[in-house]
Design a protein around this motif. Structure first.
Motif, PDB file in Angstrom:
ATOM      1  N   PHE A  50      64.959  39.564  86.916  1.00 16.18           N
ATOM      2  CA  PHE A  50      64.884  41.021  86.775  1.00 16.18           C
ATOM      3  C   PHE A  50      63.466  41.550  87.002  1.00 16.18           C
ATOM      4  CE2 PHE A  50      69.134  40.994  85.092  1.00 16.18           C
ATOM      5  CZ  PHE A  50      69.586  42.291  85.278  1.00 16.18           C
ATOM      6  N   LYS A  57      68.366  48.596  87.515  1.00 14.19           N
ATOM      7  CA  LYS A  57      68.413  47.363  86.722  1.00 14.19           C
ATOM      8  C   LYS A  57      69.249  47.573  85.464  1.00 14.19           C
ATOM      9  CE  LYS A  57      63.894  45.542  88.177  1.00 14.19           C
ATOM     10  NZ  LYS A  57      62.530  45.160  87.733  1.00 14.19           N
ATOM     11  N   ALA A  58      69.100  48.729  84.843  1.00 13.84           N
ATOM     12  CA  ALA A  58      69.876  49.040  83.635  1.00 13.84           C
ATOM     13  C   ALA A  58      71.368  49.071  83.946  1.00 13.84           C
ATOM     14  CB  ALA A  58      69.419  50.372  83.050  1.00 13.84           C
ATOM     15  N   LEU A 102      72.923  47.443  86.424  1.00 15.33           N
ATOM     16  CA  LEU A 102      73.375  46.066  86.651  1.00 15.33           C
ATOM     17  C   LEU A 102      73.560  45.334  85.333  1.00 15.33           C
ATOM     18  CD1 LEU A 102      73.967  43.605  88.421  1.00 15.33           C
ATOM     19  CD2 LEU A 102      71.488  43.183  88.525  1.00 15.33           C
ATOM     20  N   GLY A 103      72.571  45.445  84.448  1.00 17.90           N
ATOM     21  CA  GLY A 103      72.673  44.777  83.155  1.00 17.90           C
ATOM     22  C   GLY A 103      73.838  45.290  82.331  1.00 17.90           C
ATOM     23  N   THR A 114      77.197  44.062  83.693  1.00 21.55           N
ATOM     24  CA  THR A 114      77.385  42.637  83.390  1.00 21.55           C
ATOM     25  C   THR A 114      77.806  42.441  81.938  1.00 21.55           C
ATOM     26  OG1 THR A 114      75.671  42.090  85.009  1.00 21.55           O
ATOM     27  CG2 THR A 114      76.293  40.370  83.449  1.00 21.55           C
ATOM     28  N   PHE A 171      70.725  39.669  79.556  1.00 21.84           N
ATOM     29  CA  PHE A 171      70.965  40.826  80.423  1.00 21.84           C
ATOM     30  C   PHE A 171      70.631  42.127  79.699  1.00 21.84           C
ATOM     31  CE2 PHE A 171      73.375  37.980  83.206  1.00 21.84           C
ATOM     32  CZ  PHE A 171      73.025  38.478  84.448  1.00 21.84           C
ATOM     33  N   SER A 174      67.290  43.880  81.465  1.00 19.87           N
ATOM     34  CA  SER A 174      67.647  45.064  82.252  1.00 19.87           C
ATOM     35  C   SER A 174      67.054  46.356  81.690  1.00 19.87           C
ATOM     36  CB  SER A 174      69.175  45.195  82.344  1.00 19.87           C
ATOM     37  OG  SER A 174      69.747  45.394  81.058  1.00 19.87           O
TER      38      SER A 174
END
Length: 592
Positions: free
Chosen positions: A261, A272-273, A275-276, A279, A342, A346
């Motif tokens: 990350f 990124k937030a 995606l995290g 997940t 994650f 993230s």
């Protein structure tokens, strides 16, 4: 503001009337109560966010809507960090250690509240992390800034910083001994101190105010705990080894995801937030117990009701199928680190205390249940669930005493002190074999940015190159005559001259003691050039290098002076004399 000024005036007046030890005890109480209040505020915020979110879920009543709550929390946290904290959230215990080593224990004021806000949002919306790391940072910041406000010494500032962290941990777990052990094992590594009383007082103050206001009881009440049976000692040791391996797995997976990350994904914080968060939504869809801190799921194990873990899962697992429950718990403790990593990598905020306790509980349950099911030996499942929490925490945090007393205090399991000690020690040793340093501080220790058990290196790390850099020097060109060099030495107070070439780049040193015979030879004065007398060196110390590198250069070259550069530009020299004087000053500072 007026109230604050009056408060400072009162404390300063008291300070003048009390002895040093008396004022430190009073300060321990005040810092402990402040850090405990911050812990109460954090836990209350998380509680009310949970209540608010759950009430909204009941109104909308959409299936699986709660899966996207962690995504919402991480996005809000990322926005707060970028908008109000300028991208610097300062999370993690490693940041406290960095502030101790690199900033003499001076912690920025914004850390007194930033972690409370960001972690409350992340965990309140179901992020898979804990509140303990943030409250340790908050408490440490309170102690540090208290010491700065009342102009206390370096040693007293470090002590009150540790008092704040200790009180924060004690308050959030209602476990004063754990807070004390955490401060000694984690915060004060490599720091010489003898003032234990303020540390104890602050931990007790933090736990006491938390107990009075929140009236929390034992966090986990394990039913049917069996008395310690010495015949199970080999299995406890085996559990400790397994815990150490799980801790290594936890650390390496966490570091790998964090590296991806922060170094490989060149995305914006919000991408990124997302995606995290997505997940985590997928992981919680498959394994609902991964949602949030996970203490509720651990309570199912503590109450002998592992079947309750299946509530909300899309798996159609019969509750009477013990093999499937064992497999389910095994998969949960392996995937918890993914959910936590994650969450944090993230952009979420939180710590690894709660996740490591969660992982340890499920690992201990899996271990004992598997042995019982296979008929190898009949193990007390609740006992192993409890000590498994201690094992993984000890292996992840590299703090076995903290793990032992934390589990004993939050579960009331003091009668299992021997197995707790066996498992904690075994897990710690195994983890150290594979990873010499804990995951939070590994990079910082390798870069020699924080304190370790080596006290001499700790003192050296307090010295900054720019503090001992000599920028006033005499120089001469390499194509000058000796008569010119002699004139420079006559008008100089220094024993060496800096030589530069025709491009004004550093060429080397000229030492008076080495060339004085040549300089006084009138026949050679007009024949030789300065360049023929230059002592050249391949050593190039950069202004950004750490002090250990400089010490290594001194040892390897046996030089008395080292040239210092800033991006290939010569800016000055450092002498052994200045280094030794700085070392003595820093040593005196830490002991005063």
């Amino acid at each position: 503001m007026k109230f604050w000024n009056q408060h400072k005036f009162i404390i300063r007046s008291i300070h003048q009337r009390l002895s040093r030890n008396q004022f430190l005890i009073l300060s321990g109480v005040l810092v402990g109560l402040s850090a405990g209040t911050a812990a109460i505020l954090l836990k209350s915020m998380v509680h009310y966010i949970h209540v608010l979110v759950n009430s909204q879920l009941e109104v909308f009543n959409y299936p699986y809507l709660n899966l996207f709550l962690p995504l919402t929390g991480i996005l809000i946290t990322a926005w707060v960090v970028q908008k109000f904290l300028k991208g610097k959230d300062g999370r993690g215990v490693a940041n406290i250690l960095l502030d101790i080593a690199q900033r003499s224990g001076v912690i920025p004021k914004f850390k007194m509240y930033s972690q409370v806000i960001t972690s409350a949002i992340t965990v309140g919306f179901g992020g898979s992390s804990g509140l303990e790391g943030p409250i340790a940072v908050t408490g440490a910041a309170i102690g540090s800034n208290y010491a700065r406000t009342y102009r206390l010494t370096y040693r007293e500032r470090i002590l009150l910083l540790a008092c704040g962290a200790s009180a924060g941990i004690a308050a959030v777990f209602n476990a004063p001994i754990t807070g004390l052990m955490f401060a000694v094992e984690v915060i004060l590594v490599g720091v010489v101190f003898s003032d234990f009383i303020p540390l104890i007082i602050s931990a007790v103050s933090g736990a006491l105010i938390s107990k009075i206001i929140l009236n929390d009881d034992i966090l986990f009440e394990f039913r049917s705990l069996k008395e310690f049976d010495h015949s199970n000692v080999p299995y406890y040791i085996l559990l400790g080894v397994f815990s150490g391996l799980v801790a290594v797995y936890y650390s390496r997976v966490s570091r790998k995801i964090d590296y991806i990350f922060h170094h490989q994904l060149k995305w914006s914080p919000y991408n990124k937030a997302i995606l995290g968060g997505l997940t985590i939504a997928l992981l919680c869809f498959i394994f609902p117990p991964l949602f949030g801190e996970g203490y509720g799921a651990v309570k199912f194990l503590a109450s002998n009701n592992p079947e309750g873990l299946l509530n909300g899962t899309f798996f159609n697992i019969p509750t009477e199928n013990s093999w499937m429950i064992i497999l389910f718990t095994g998969l949960i403790f392996l995937t918890k680190v993914l959910a936590t990593s994650f969450t944090l990598a993230s952009g979420g905020s939180g710590g690894n205390f709660a996740p490591s306790l969660f992982t340890g509980a499920f690992m201990g349950f899996f271990f004992a249940s598997l042995f019982n099911k296979m008929g190898f030996h009949t193990l007390p499942v609740n006992n192993f669930t409890l000590v498994g929490m201690c094992g993984v925490l000890s292996g992840v945090m590299y703090a076995p005493l903290t793990g032992i007393f934390l589990i004993a205090e939050i579960t009331g399991g003091y009668e299992l002190m021997i197995p707790l000690m066996l498992v904690a020690t075994s897990a710690y040793v195994i983890a150290k074999v594979f990873e010499p340093h804990s995951m939070d501080v590994k990079d910082l220790i390798e870069d020699k940015k924080i304190f370790t058990e080596n006290y001499d290196e700790n003192i050296l790390s307090l010295i900054k190159i720019h503090e001992i850099l000599e920028t006033e020097y005499d120089e001469i060109s390499t194509d000058s005559k000796l008569i010119d060099l002699l004139a420079v030495f006559k008008n100089s107070d220094h024993q060496l001259i800096i030589c530069k070439d025709k491009h004004q780049k550093f060429a080397g040193f000229i030492w008076f003691d080495k060339v004085k015979k040549v300089l006084l030879d009138t026949d050679l004065q007009n024949k030789l050039t300065v360049e023929e007398l230059v002592s050249k060196t391949s050593v190039k110390l950069n202004i950004e290098d750490n002090i250990s590198k400089m010490v290594d250069y001194f040892d390897q070259t046996d030089m008395f002076y080292l040239p210092v550069f800033d991006k290939e530009v010569f800016i000055g020299v450092i002498s052994k004399t200045k280094l030794l004087a700085a070392y003595r000053n820093k040593l005196r500072l830490t002991l005063s």
